[in-house]
Design an enzyme around this catalytic site. Structure first.
Site, PDB file in Angstrom:
ATOM      1  N   PRO A  11      -7.348 124.732 -36.703  1.00  0.00           N
ATOM      2  CA  PRO A  11      -8.749 124.720 -36.301  1.00  0.00           C
ATOM      3  C   PRO A  11      -9.726 124.652 -37.478  1.00  0.00           C
ATOM      4  CG  PRO A  11      -7.802 126.895 -35.984  1.00  0.00           C
ATOM      5  CD  PRO A  11      -6.664 125.962 -36.272  1.00  0.00           C
ATOM      6  N   ASN A  12     -10.770 123.878 -37.254  1.00  0.00           N
ATOM      7  CA  ASN A  12     -11.914 123.727 -38.161  1.00  0.00           C
ATOM      8  C   ASN A  12     -11.608 122.897 -39.404  1.00  0.00           C
ATOM      9  OD1 ASN A  12     -13.774 125.341 -36.575  1.00  0.00           O
ATOM     10  ND2 ASN A  12     -12.484 127.077 -37.144  1.00  0.00           N
ATOM     11  N   ARG A  19     -17.783 121.948 -44.247  1.00  0.00           N
ATOM     12  CA  ARG A  19     -17.582 123.368 -43.963  1.00  0.00           C
ATOM     13  C   ARG A  19     -17.417 124.154 -45.261  1.00  0.00           C
ATOM     14  NH1 ARG A  19     -11.809 125.796 -42.109  1.00  0.00           N
ATOM     15  NH2 ARG A  19     -12.517 127.899 -41.616  1.00  0.00           N
ATOM     16  N   TYR A  24     -13.880 125.544 -49.571  1.00  0.00           N
ATOM     17  CA  TYR A  24     -12.852 124.568 -49.176  1.00  0.00           C
ATOM     18  C   TYR A  24     -12.942 123.234 -49.913  1.00  0.00           C
ATOM     19  CZ  TYR A  24     -11.982 127.912 -45.442  1.00  0.00           C
ATOM     20  OH  TYR A  24     -11.671 129.045 -44.749  1.00  0.00           O
ATOM     21  N   ASN A  75      -0.943 123.961 -42.341  1.00  0.00           N
ATOM     22  CA  ASN A  75      -2.146 124.737 -42.604  1.00  0.00           C
ATOM     23  C   ASN A  75      -2.685 125.121 -41.233  1.00  0.00           C
ATOM     24  OD1 ASN A  75      -4.554 125.920 -43.204  1.00  0.00           O
ATOM     25  ND2 ASN A  75      -5.267 124.312 -44.585  1.00  0.00           N
ATOM     26  N   ALA A  78      -7.199 129.546 -39.131  1.00  0.00           N
ATOM     27  CA  ALA A  78      -7.313 130.943 -38.711  1.00  0.00           C
ATOM     28  C   ALA A  78      -6.153 131.407 -37.830  1.00  0.00           C
ATOM     29  CB  ALA A  78      -8.633 131.148 -37.979  1.00  0.00           C
ATOM     30  N   HIS A  81      -3.475 133.853 -39.062  1.00  0.00           N
ATOM     31  CA  HIS A  81      -3.663 135.304 -39.082  1.00  0.00           C
ATOM     32  C   HIS A  81      -3.573 135.934 -37.691  1.00  0.00           C
ATOM     33  CE1 HIS A  81      -5.033 133.985 -42.943  1.00  0.00           C
ATOM     34  NE2 HIS A  81      -6.095 133.394 -42.439  1.00  0.00           N
ATOM     35  N   ASP A  88       6.662 131.853 -33.304  1.00  0.00           N
ATOM     36  CA  ASP A  88       7.828 131.623 -32.445  1.00  0.00           C
ATOM     37  C   ASP A  88       8.219 130.147 -32.435  1.00  0.00           C
ATOM     38  OD1 ASP A  88       7.946 134.301 -31.830  1.00  0.00           O
ATOM     39  OD2 ASP A  88       7.124 134.106 -29.806  1.00  0.00           O
ATOM     40  N   GLU A  99       4.053 126.845 -45.780  1.00  0.00           N
ATOM     41  CA  GLU A  99       2.724 127.312 -45.364  1.00  0.00           C
ATOM     42  C   GLU A  99       1.712 126.900 -46.430  1.00  0.00           C
ATOM     43  OE1 GLU A  99       2.523 131.536 -44.713  1.00  0.00           O
ATOM     44  OE2 GLU A  99       0.323 131.516 -44.622  1.00  0.00           O
ATOM     45  N   HIS A 101      -2.568 126.638 -47.605  1.00  0.00           N
ATOM     46  CA  HIS A 101      -3.996 126.938 -47.435  1.00  0.00           C
ATOM     47  C   HIS A 101      -4.755 126.315 -48.598  1.00  0.00           C
ATOM     48  CE1 HIS A 101      -2.960 129.760 -44.320  1.00  0.00           C
ATOM     49  NE2 HIS A 101      -2.037 130.231 -45.131  1.00  0.00           N
ATOM     50  N   SER A 103      -7.756 127.418 -49.649  1.00  0.00           N
ATOM     51  CA  SER A 103      -8.336 128.533 -50.409  1.00  0.00           C
ATOM     52  C   SER A 103      -7.247 129.548 -50.763  1.00  0.00           C
ATOM     53  CB  SER A 103      -9.431 129.213 -49.576  1.00  0.00           C
ATOM     54  OG  SER A 103      -8.873 129.800 -48.408  1.00  0.00           O
ATOM     55  N   ARG A 108      -9.735 136.692 -50.617  1.00  0.00           N
ATOM     56  CA  ARG A 108     -10.762 136.708 -49.566  1.00  0.00           C
ATOM     57  C   ARG A 108     -10.626 137.970 -48.705  1.00  0.00           C
ATOM     58  NH1 ARG A 108     -10.845 131.098 -46.715  1.00  0.00           N
ATOM     59  NH2 ARG A 108     -12.871 131.946 -46.038  1.00  0.00           N
ATOM     60  N   ARG A 112      -7.405 138.036 -43.875  1.00  0.00           N
ATOM     61  CA  ARG A 112      -6.703 136.794 -44.222  1.00  0.00           C
ATOM     62  C   ARG A 112      -5.431 137.066 -45.033  1.00  0.00           C
ATOM     63  NH1 ARG A 112     -10.584 132.842 -42.863  1.00  0.00           N
ATOM     64  NH2 ARG A 112     -12.678 133.673 -43.103  1.00  0.00           N
TER      65      ARG A 112
HETATM   66  C1  DQA Z   1      -7.408 128.263 -44.470  1.00  0.00           C
HETATM   67  C2  DQA Z   1      -7.606 129.765 -44.696  1.00  0.00           C
HETATM   68  C3  DQA Z   1      -7.792 130.484 -43.373  1.00  0.00           C
HETATM   69  O1  DQA Z   1      -7.975 131.881 -43.592  1.00  0.00           O
HETATM   70  C4  DQA Z   1      -9.019 129.937 -42.660  1.00  0.00           C
HETATM   71  O2  DQA Z   1      -9.165 130.562 -41.406  1.00  0.00           O
HETATM   72  C5  DQA Z   1      -9.000 128.466 -42.539  1.00  0.00           C
HETATM   73  C6  DQA Z   1      -8.528 127.665 -43.654  1.00  0.00           C
HETATM   74  C7  DQA Z   1      -7.367 127.499 -45.806  1.00  0.00           C
HETATM   75  O3  DQA Z   1      -6.920 126.352 -45.791  1.00  0.00           O
HETATM   76  O4  DQA Z   1      -7.797 128.019 -46.833  1.00  0.00           O
HETATM   77  O5  DQA Z   1      -9.444 127.910 -41.537  1.00  0.00           O
HETATM   78  O6  DQA Z   1      -6.172 128.064 -43.821  1.00  0.00           O
END
Ligand code: DQA
Length: 152
Positions: A11-12, A19, A24, A75, A78, A81, A88, A99, A101, A103, A108, A112
């Site tokens: 998401p996002n 953003r 980011y 990635n 959110a 978390h 699963d 995994e 990210h 950031s 942070r 997170r």
């Molecule tokens: C993220 C870090 C997450 O905590 C955050 O909710 C994101 C982006 C990152 O790529 O740094 O949406 O996964």
């Protein structure tokens, strides 16, 4: 041609570039996609790069990866978390998982610092912005070729 690496974004992440650029970066998701595909190509690999804001869609794609991918770079945004469903699905996929990210989540907010993805992941890359996608592809190339040393 080996099966592609699924590079899944949660998401996002479709808002990359607009953003919170101080956190980011200025690159868009299309920019990140291009550099990910280029790095994979240079290593003789193919990537299937996707983004969804929906937890269920990510679960469906992780299930699809079981048959169609050589590994998963995730990635989860959110959902990292919060989502037991994604953990699963990753466990059921029985594929190497990295995994990722943009950031450094450990610099942070405390919420997170916990990840539901990490128990299913061979490794975690965070804090390198879009470059992290290239690093993840390099690491996955080693894993699928059996060159991975550490097994955790
Ligand atoms: C993220 C870090 C997450 O905590 C955050 O909710 C994101 C982006 C990152 O790529 O740094 O949406 O996964």
């Amino acid at each position: 041609m080996p099966k592609p690496i699924f590079v899944l974004n949660g998401p996002n992440l479709n808002l990359l570039g607009v953003r919170e650029p101080a956190i980011y970066g200025a690159e868009t998701l299309s920019d990140v996609r291009r550099r990910t595909e280029a790095r994979a190509k240079s290593l003789g690999l193919d990537v299937d790069f996707r983004q969804s804001n929906s937890e269920g869609q990510l679960v469906d794609w992780i299930q699809e990866a079981r048959e169609k991918a050589c590994g998963i770079i995730l990635n989860a945004g959110a959902y990292t978390h919060t989502s037991v469903a994604i953990l699963d699905a990753l466990t059921a996929a029985e594929k190497p998982v990295i995994e990722l990210h943009l950031s450094n989540v450990f610099r942070r907010e405390g919420f997170r610092h916990h990840s539901y993805v990490s128990p299913a992941a061979q490794g975690v890359i965070c804090g390198f912005g879009g470059k992290g996608y290239e690093l993840a592809v390099e690491a996955m190339a080693d894993i699928v070729a059996g060159r991975q040393a550490a097994k955790g």
